[in-house]
Scaffold this active site. Structure first.
Site, PDB file in Angstrom:
ATOM      1  N   ASP A  13       0.836  -1.199   0.000  1.00 36.03           N
ATOM      2  CA  ASP A  13       0.000   0.000   0.000  1.00 36.03           C
ATOM      3  C   ASP A  13       0.871   1.249   0.000  1.00 36.03           C
ATOM      4  OD1 ASP A  13      -2.649   1.454   0.573  1.00 36.03           O
ATOM      5  OD2 ASP A  13      -1.394   2.104   2.250  1.00 36.03           O
ATOM      6  N   GLU A 113      -2.860   0.238  -4.131  1.00 38.20           N
ATOM      7  CA  GLU A 113      -2.667  -0.991  -3.362  1.00 38.20           C
ATOM      8  C   GLU A 113      -2.634  -2.195  -4.300  1.00 38.20           C
ATOM      9  OE1 GLU A 113      -4.957  -3.172   0.362  1.00 38.20           O
ATOM     10  OE2 GLU A 113      -5.086  -0.992   0.124  1.00 38.20           O
TER      11      GLU A 113
END
Length: 416
Positions: A13, A113
């Site tokens: 992320d 992500e």
């Protein structure tokens, strides 16, 4: 004994992705400058789409707040989103990952992500811990993007490791042995990936308040209560996930739908029905493209705060599953006639649930032209997929109440 998945899955992320990209464009340091990404700077009610760490820490401004809530401080930088640039950066990040693993080992979960299967990479790149450090270092040196990474033996545990630990520490490695200590204490239940507030309330009514409680609830009881979802809840509470890379973490899309908050209050029925029809079109198209049909039509209205708010959420189940726009629309009109109290509308959602597989064209004795409508719908889908969603629109979409044409000019809900 059943063999559990034991891969090396990472969930990577980008921290403060939008604010970091904006800072890079402006030559700013995202960790030093209070930055707010505003959906529309011209409107006082413009939504804060992203906030840099200093803006959150020094001024208490968070994502979802409004422009008028931001203090008039000269140190705060207000920046409008540049969605195409964010998409371009996201694609470059994927190219960087592709240097270390094949494309098939990368699943882009969202713009900032990704899941990456690093199983077996130690033969080329050495220990996984060293490789992840190297990738995070490259992300910062090349893009000025700080990252967090959760690693686990399956997609679920890697995602939980990211959300529950790595976002604080930078990197976290979870195994099945960590589940009782790290996963079971989680409460309230909505902090568990995949459990929303509605499901949380249902579980709490059953006496289930933590993930540990859920893990110790009998499997047959959960399956009787929730069906297939109960099976998944039980195994996920034990950290077990058999999903392949790229599939959803909780198998089985349970509905297809569309929701939007309108730019102004919609008062007249003509304008309200225009948006409802557009959303029925979008919902039905998504359902058709997925090869599904649905039996349950759900409609919800959120009323204007100037009319004391509130709204309704109602559904109707059909005897035959459908994927046709006008059938969904007719059901929505019935629900509006029964439940809408005439107040100004600010939010509308339409969804089609109770899904089943669509096996070609379905003939109906009661609607002999049904097959023609299904063919027309599929032709319209093909045109939109090939030439863009605005290539074929209903006439109401170019009226003052229509939103489909304007939305087609946006990326991720914002101007390019």
């Amino acid at each position: 004994m059943v063999q559990l998945p034991n891969k090396q899955i990472a969930c990577l992320d980008m921290r403060s992705f939008y604010a970091s990209c904006a800072a890079a464009i402006e030559g700013l340091d995202v960790m030093e400058t209070p930055i707010a990404i505003i959906g529309n700077i011209e409107r006082k009610g413009g939504v804060v789409l992203a906030a840099s760490p200093p803006l959150k820490k020094q001024f208490g401004i968070k994502t979802g707040m409004r422009l008028y809530e931001i203090p008039n401080d000269p140190s705060i930088r207000l920046i409008e989103p540049k969605m195409q640039f964010y998409i371009d950066v996201s694609m470059e990040l994927t190219k960087l990952l592709n240097r270390y693993v094949p494309k098939e080992a990368i699943h882009v979960y969202s713009i900032d992500e990704s899941f990456v299967d690093f199983t077996g990479t130690e033969k080329l790149w050495g220990p996984l811990e060293n490789l992840i450090d190297r990738i995070q270092d490259e992300l910062y040196r090349q893009f000025q993007l700080r990252s967090a990474c959760g690693v686990g033996p399956n997609m679920l545990l890697s995602k939980l490791a990211l959300d529950l630990e790595a976002k604080k520490t930078g990197v976290a490695y979870w195994t099945y042995e960590d589940v009782p200590e790290k996963l079971w204490p989680i409460a309230p239940l909505r902090n568990m990936w995949g459990i929303g507030r509605r499901l949380e309330r249902t579980l709490e009514d059953m006496g289930v308040y933590s993930v540990g409680d859920l893990a110790h609830t009998p499997l047959d009881y959960l399956e009787r209560k929730f069906g297939v979802m109960g099976n998944q809840l039980y195994y996920h509470a034990h950290g077990i996930d058999y999903s392949e890379l790229g599939s959803v973490l909780i198998e089985g899309q349970i509905s297809y739908g569309k929701g939007q908050t309108l730019l102004r209050d919609y008062i007249t029925m003509d304008e309200i029905l225009t948006v409802v029809l557009e959303m029925c079109e979008d919902t039905a198209m998504r359902t058709r493209l997925a090869g599904k049909k649905g039996r349950t039509v759900q409609l919800s209205f959120g009323y204007s705060k100037h009319a004391l708010g509130g709204g309704f959420n109602r559904r109707k189940t059909l005897t035959e599953a459908t994927d046709q726009t006008m059938i969904v629309y007719r059901i929505c009109m019935e629900l509006i006639e029964i439940y809408h109290d005439g107040r100004p509308v600010r939010h509308i959602s339409v969804s089609l649930a109770n899904l089943e597989e669509s096996y070609g064209l379905q003939l109906s004795l009661f609607e002999p032209s049904n097959w023609k409508q299904q063919q027309i719908g599929r032709v319209m889908d093909e045109l939109r997929m090939k030439y863009g969603s605005a290539s074929i629109l209903r006439a109401v979409s170019v009226t003052s109440g229509g939103t489909a044409y304007r939305r087609n000019q946006l990326i991720g809900g914002h101007y390019k």
